[in-house]
Design a protein around this motif. Structure first.
Motif, PDB file in Angstrom:
ATOM      1  N   GLY A  13       0.778  -1.252  -0.140  1.00 20.53           N
ATOM      2  CA  GLY A  13       0.010   0.174  -0.089  1.00 20.53           C
ATOM      3  C   GLY A  13       0.876   1.155  -0.004  1.00 20.53           C
ATOM      4  O   GLY A  13       1.996   1.280   0.361  1.00 20.53           O
ATOM      5  N   ALA A  14       0.210   2.339  -0.712  1.00 14.81           N
ATOM      6  CA  ALA A  14       0.945   3.515  -0.702  1.00 14.81           C
ATOM      7  C   ALA A  14       0.786   4.593   0.490  1.00 14.81           C
ATOM      8  O   ALA A  14       1.261   5.825   0.060  1.00 14.81           O
ATOM      9  N   ASN A  15       0.160   4.409   1.465  1.00 15.93           N
ATOM     10  CA  ASN A  15       0.405   5.381   2.724  1.00 15.93           C
ATOM     11  C   ASN A  15       0.251   4.604   4.100  1.00 15.93           C
ATOM     12  O   ASN A  15       0.447   3.286   3.988  1.00 15.93           O
ATOM     13  N   ARG A  16       0.274   5.393   5.008  1.00 19.72           N
ATOM     14  CA  ARG A  16       0.437   4.724   6.205  1.00 19.72           C
ATOM     15  C   ARG A  16      -0.756   4.164   7.053  1.00 19.72           C
ATOM     16  O   ARG A  16      -0.728   3.926   8.002  1.00 19.72           O
ATOM     17  N   ASP A  17      -1.966   4.647   6.211  1.00 18.63           N
ATOM     18  CA  ASP A  17      -3.197   3.936   6.947  1.00 18.63           C
ATOM     19  C   ASP A  17      -3.040   2.509   7.280  1.00 18.63           C
ATOM     20  O   ASP A  17      -2.599   1.856   6.337  1.00 18.63           O
ATOM     21  N   GLY A  18      -3.429   2.022   8.271  1.00 16.65           N
ATOM     22  CA  GLY A  18      -3.437   0.412   8.846  1.00 16.65           C
ATOM     23  C   GLY A  18      -2.203   0.315   9.812  1.00 16.65           C
ATOM     24  O   GLY A  18      -2.266  -0.731  10.575  1.00 16.65           O
ATOM     25  N   ALA A  19      -1.328   1.052   9.890  1.00 18.47           N
ATOM     26  CA  ALA A  19      -0.063   0.804  11.023  1.00 18.47           C
ATOM     27  C   ALA A  19      -0.670   0.933  12.146  1.00 18.47           C
ATOM     28  O   ALA A  19      -0.308   0.075  12.939  1.00 18.47           O
TER      29      ALA A  19
END
Lengths: 189, 279
Positions: free
Chosen positions: A128-134
């Motif tokens: 994935g290409a952003n930090r969402d989920g971390a």
């Protein structure tokens, strides 16, 4: 009897192939519900569930608000809604503001699922290409759930997996075939 | 900001005991998240928030506004609006008057969406348009019909899909200019609905948790989109009952894309496409 009650998978750019591979490799009648929170391009609001269903061994649906979670079904967060898990094993949807520029936001699905299933949850973060989920995966870890991150070396885009690894000591860093093996093994009686 | 079960209960009780608002039957997950955000934005812990809510009526009103969700867009879920255009609204074509209630209209984008559709179908003049919400700030915004342009460029795509294209016949194309309905001012970052649209609806405060129909008429069509996802079963049933009593027979209810009628009231409505009709 499996010790797990649910699987939750988050991903964005580059995750579609991996999710397809997982859904086409797990057995029909997989004994857990699978929650899918995947970012999609704004203009691709429909057709996603159909595309995922093509090769999947289990039904893939975009749930309605307050649907009960049942084993052997994959629940794809509908476009433009956040997808939560309520304590009563039900889905709740929300049109609340985007989080991390995303709606659905992976963090919110993961945090609520972690709350509901605690140590009986398997949380998986893919390409994935952003930090969402971390942050969400961190919560799964804090509640004693099992955390898996797709091997960044295999990811089309590494941002999401690397962000997850930065803030959480995860249980496993797996390639997609290892993720599939783990899922198969973890539900074997 | 972490909101514990106890914080949540204390907050709900404080609001209930110091006002007419009652959030006890709201769906918990969303409300909890909003509460966390409110505490963070105001930099207050739960006890100072509750004290302030109890002692300051104005602050309480403001918190209620902040805690309710207010997202909407023009022609959200185009397929619903296409269904309205080609299947649902034509049922009322021969009515002499059409009464419409948009319950929980927020900032009104979908009130305008419906009026635009009605105008295209030449049913605008005979429609009485009513729109309600709990939050008077969003009603004021709805009444003004003015929105940010930059964040809402997606509106134009939705408009094209619903107003210019015919999903049942791709050869058909209606070249309707945007300025028939709204003006776009890019330098001021504004989309402004035209006067003939903004002048039409009656906007009024109404709380679906406790109020009866405050509009004194019955309806042919009720829209209530992405509102009941914030309610629990009990409260949803109250709302389905309220709508049922205030719909004409054969009248339609339009919910959000992922909302359904569950339980007893599912027998009192018949689903066709995206609408539930009163039986």
């Amino acid at each position: 009897m499996s010790t797990y009650k649910a699987v939750i998978i988050g991903g964005s750019a580059g995750s579609f192939q991996v999710v397809t591979k997982i859904l086409s490799s797990i057995p029909t009648g997989f004994p857990l519900p699978i929650l899918l929170c995947l970012h999609r391009l704004k203009h691709v609001r429909s057709g996603f569930v159909e595309a995922l269903s093509l090769k999947s061994n289990i039904p893939v649906i975009e749930p309605n608000d307050k649907d009960s979670l049942k084993p052997g079904i994959a629940y794809l967060a509908p476009a433009n809604y956040h997808m939560y898990v309520e304590l009563a094993n039900r889905i709740a949807l929300s049109t609340d503001d985007p989080v991390n520029h995303s709606r659905p936001a992976i963090d919110l699905s993961f945090i609520t699922a972690a709350n509901a299933y605690r140590q009986k949850l398997i949380g998986i973060i893919l390409s994935g290409a952003n930090r969402d989920g971390a942050m969400g995966l961190k919560k799964v870890h804090e509640h004693g759930g099992t955390t898996i991150v797709q091997d960044p070396a295999e990811c089309e885009v590494k941002t999401m997996t690397e962000a997850s690894l930065q803030i959480t000591q995860v249980n496993y860093v797996y390639r997609s075939d290892e993720i599939i093996n783990f899922l198969k093994k973890s539900v074997r009686s | 900001m972490v909101v514990t079960d106890q914080d949540y209960q204390i907050f709900i009780y404080a609001i209930k005991s110091s006002s007419n608002y009652d959030f006890t039957e709201y769906s918990e997950k969303s409300l909890r998240r909003r509460l966390a955000k409110v505490m963070q934005d105001h930099n207050l812990n739960i006890s100072s928030l509750v004290n302030k809510v109890k002692s300051d009526k104005k602050f309480l009103e403001q918190i209620v506004k902040e805690i309710t969700v207010n997202t909407t867009e023009l022609f959200r879920d185009p397929q619903v609006w296409q269904n309205l255009r080609y299947n649902i609204l034509p049922r009322f074509k021969n009515n002499s008057v059409i009464n419409v209630w948009h319950a929980g209209c927020s900032t009104g984008q979908e009130v305008y969406s419906l009026m635009i559709l009605l105008n295209e179908l030449e049913m605008f003049e005979k429609t009485k348009m009513y729109a309600t919400d709990l939050n008077t700030d969003v009603l004021e915004n709805a009444n003004k019909g003015e929105y940010k342009y930059r964040f809402n460029i997606g509106y134009l795509d939705n408009f094209d899909k619903v107003i210019k294209e015919n999903p049942y016949n791709y050869d058909e194309y209606y070249d309707i200019p945007y300025d028939k309905y709204f003006t776009i001012d890019k330098s001021r970052d504004i989309i402004k609905m035209n006067d003939f649209l903004t002048q039409k609806p009656v906007f009024k405060k109404q709380d679906l948790v406790k109020d009866e129909n405050t509009l004194y008429v019955k309806f042919d069509l009720i829209l209530c989109r992405n509102v009941i996802i914030y309610f629990n079963y009990n409260l949803q049933n109250r709302v389905f009952d309220l709508f049922h009593r205030n719909l004409y027979e054969g009248g339609g209810l339009i919910l959000g894309m992922h909302e359904t009628i569950l339980g007893n009231y599912s027998l009192k409505y018949k689903k066709r496409g995206h609408a539930y009709f009163k039986v």
